[in-house]
Scaffold this motif. Structure first.
Motif, PDB file in Angstrom:
ATOM      1  N   CYS A  31       0.824  -1.148  -0.110  1.00 48.65           N
ATOM      2  CA  CYS A  31       0.048   0.043   0.018  1.00 48.65           C
ATOM      3  C   CYS A  31       0.976   1.343   0.115  1.00 48.65           C
ATOM      4  N   SER A  32       0.762   2.109  -1.058  1.00 50.69           N
ATOM      5  CA  SER A  32       1.744   3.055  -1.011  1.00 50.69           C
ATOM      6  C   SER A  32       0.805   4.353  -0.040  1.00 50.69           C
ATOM      7  N   ILE A  33       1.873   5.352  -0.099  1.00 54.11           N
ATOM      8  CA  ILE A  33       1.341   6.455   1.178  1.00 54.11           C
ATOM      9  C   ILE A  33       0.383   7.233   0.585  1.00 54.11           C
ATOM     10  N   HIS A  34       0.314   7.335  -0.889  1.00 55.35           N
ATOM     11  CA  HIS A  34      -0.854   8.247  -1.767  1.00 55.35           C
ATOM     12  C   HIS A  34      -2.057   7.161  -1.494  1.00 55.35           C
ATOM     13  N   THR A  35      -2.104   5.841  -1.720  1.00 52.31           N
ATOM     14  CA  THR A  35      -3.285   5.190  -1.568  1.00 52.31           C
ATOM     15  C   THR A  35      -3.875   5.073  -0.025  1.00 52.31           C
ATOM     16  N   MET A  36      -2.954   5.074   0.758  1.00 50.83           N
ATOM     17  CA  MET A  36      -3.414   5.266   2.162  1.00 50.83           C
ATOM     18  C   MET A  36      -3.753   6.366   2.834  1.00 50.83           C
ATOM     19  N   SER A  37      -3.473   7.572   1.860  1.00 50.64           N
ATOM     20  CA  SER A  37      -3.931   8.721   2.137  1.00 50.64           C
ATOM     21  C   SER A  37      -5.438   9.063   1.710  1.00 50.64           C
ATOM     22  N   ALA A  38      -5.508   8.669   0.500  1.00 53.42           N
ATOM     23  CA  ALA A  38      -6.777   8.520  -0.330  1.00 53.42           C
ATOM     24  C   ALA A  38      -7.802   7.673   0.604  1.00 53.42           C
ATOM     25  N   ILE A  39      -7.364   6.691   1.011  1.00 49.00           N
ATOM     26  CA  ILE A  39      -8.646   5.820   2.020  1.00 49.00           C
ATOM     27  C   ILE A  39      -8.947   6.612   3.081  1.00 49.00           C
ATOM     28  N   ALA A  40      -7.736   7.293   3.772  1.00 52.43           N
ATOM     29  CA  ALA A  40      -8.161   8.046   5.023  1.00 52.43           C
ATOM     30  C   ALA A  40      -8.886   9.250   4.978  1.00 52.43           C
ATOM     31  N   PHE A  60       8.431   7.457   8.085  1.00 52.09           N
ATOM     32  CA  PHE A  60       6.907   8.181   8.133  1.00 52.09           C
ATOM     33  C   PHE A  60       7.186   9.562   8.615  1.00 52.09           C
ATOM     34  N   HIS A  61       6.448  10.488   8.194  1.00 53.61           N
ATOM     35  CA  HIS A  61       6.665  11.688   8.797  1.00 53.61           C
ATOM     36  C   HIS A  61       5.318  11.974   9.201  1.00 53.61           C
ATOM     37  N   LEU A  62       5.145  13.244  10.104  1.00 52.01           N
ATOM     38  CA  LEU A  62       3.719  13.614  10.889  1.00 52.01           C
ATOM     39  C   LEU A  62       2.506  13.246   9.993  1.00 52.01           C
ATOM     40  N   GLY A  63       2.429  13.752   8.739  1.00 48.33           N
ATOM     41  CA  GLY A  63       1.094  13.787   8.010  1.00 48.33           C
ATOM     42  C   GLY A  63       1.120  12.048   7.580  1.00 48.33           C
ATOM     43  N   HIS A  64       2.220  11.357   7.342  1.00 49.36           N
ATOM     44  CA  HIS A  64       1.918  10.003   7.375  1.00 49.36           C
ATOM     45  C   HIS A  64       1.239   9.203   8.525  1.00 49.36           C
ATOM     46  N   LEU A  65       1.785   9.692   9.634  1.00 43.93           N
ATOM     47  CA  LEU A  65       1.171   9.032  10.924  1.00 43.93           C
ATOM     48  C   LEU A  65      -0.232   9.622  11.321  1.00 43.93           C
ATOM     49  N   ARG A  66      -0.578  10.766  11.063  1.00 45.13           N
ATOM     50  CA  ARG A  66      -1.954  11.291  11.139  1.00 45.13           C
ATOM     51  C   ARG A  66      -2.850  10.492  10.020  1.00 45.13           C
ATOM     52  N   SER A  67      -2.532  10.115   8.897  1.00 47.85           N
ATOM     53  CA  SER A  67      -3.343   9.372   8.075  1.00 47.85           C
ATOM     54  C   SER A  67      -3.622   7.920   8.684  1.00 47.85           C
ATOM     55  N   MET A  68      -2.315   7.538   9.021  1.00 52.29           N
ATOM     56  CA  MET A  68      -2.406   6.098   9.809  1.00 52.29           C
ATOM     57  C   MET A  68      -3.420   6.116  11.002  1.00 52.29           C
ATOM     58  N   THR A  69      -3.321   7.175  11.766  1.00 56.81           N
ATOM     59  CA  THR A  69      -4.114   7.265  13.060  1.00 56.81           C
ATOM     60  C   THR A  69      -5.586   7.221  12.634  1.00 56.81           C
ATOM     61  N   ALA A  70      -5.968   7.983  11.591  1.00 59.21           N
ATOM     62  CA  ALA A  70      -7.422   8.142  11.058  1.00 59.21           C
ATOM     63  C   ALA A  70      -7.845   6.806  10.729  1.00 59.21           C
ATOM     64  N   LEU A  71      -7.063   6.189  10.056  1.00 57.42           N
ATOM     65  CA  LEU A  71      -7.355   4.789   9.631  1.00 57.42           C
ATOM     66  C   LEU A  71      -7.618   3.854  10.669  1.00 57.42           C
ATOM     67  N   ALA A  72      -6.674   3.890  11.635  1.00 56.12           N
ATOM     68  CA  ALA A  72      -6.699   3.031  12.909  1.00 56.12           C
ATOM     69  C   ALA A  72      -8.221   3.208  13.472  1.00 56.12           C
ATOM     70  N   GLU A  73      -8.289   4.710  13.948  1.00 60.38           N
ATOM     71  CA  GLU A  73      -9.675   4.921  14.489  1.00 60.38           C
ATOM     72  C   GLU A  73     -10.897   4.501  13.732  1.00 60.38           C
ATOM     73  N   MET A  74     -10.920   4.554  12.416  1.00 56.26           N
ATOM     74  CA  MET A  74     -11.996   3.910  11.625  1.00 56.26           C
ATOM     75  C   MET A  74     -12.059   2.361  11.605  1.00 56.26           C
TER      76      MET A  74
END
Length: 76
Positions: free
Chosen positions: A6-15, A45-59
């Motif tokens: 899963c690319s960062i772009h795909t992860m962000s798009a899902i989030a 990972f930078h802060l933006g990546h971690l925020r997207s990961m956090t949002a997805l984990a919350e979902m």
């Protein structure tokens, strides 16, 4: 559903629900509270990546980067 790799772009798009850029099945998987596992491939990972990961984990998504879980260091 597993997205690997899963690319960062795909992860962000899902989030952020940018559905025109992703497969809508990921959104439906989250909506139906089924397992969505993302194997995010880019590091570090930078802060933006971690925020997207956090949002997805919350979902309800599971973030599983393909990084070794532990490193064994042997002392002489």
């Amino acid at each position: 559903m597993v997205i690997a790799p899963c690319s960062i772009h795909t992860m962000s798009a899902i989030a952020h629900a940018s559905l025109p850029t992703i497969d809508p099945r990921a959104d439906v998987t989250l909506k139906e509270r089924r397992k969505l596992i993302l194997m995010v491939r880019e590091t570090p990972f930078h802060l933006g990546h971690l925020r997207s990961m956090t949002a997805l984990a919350e979902m309800g998504a599971i973030i599983a980067p393909p990084i070794p879980a532990s490193i064994i260091i042997r002392r002489p």
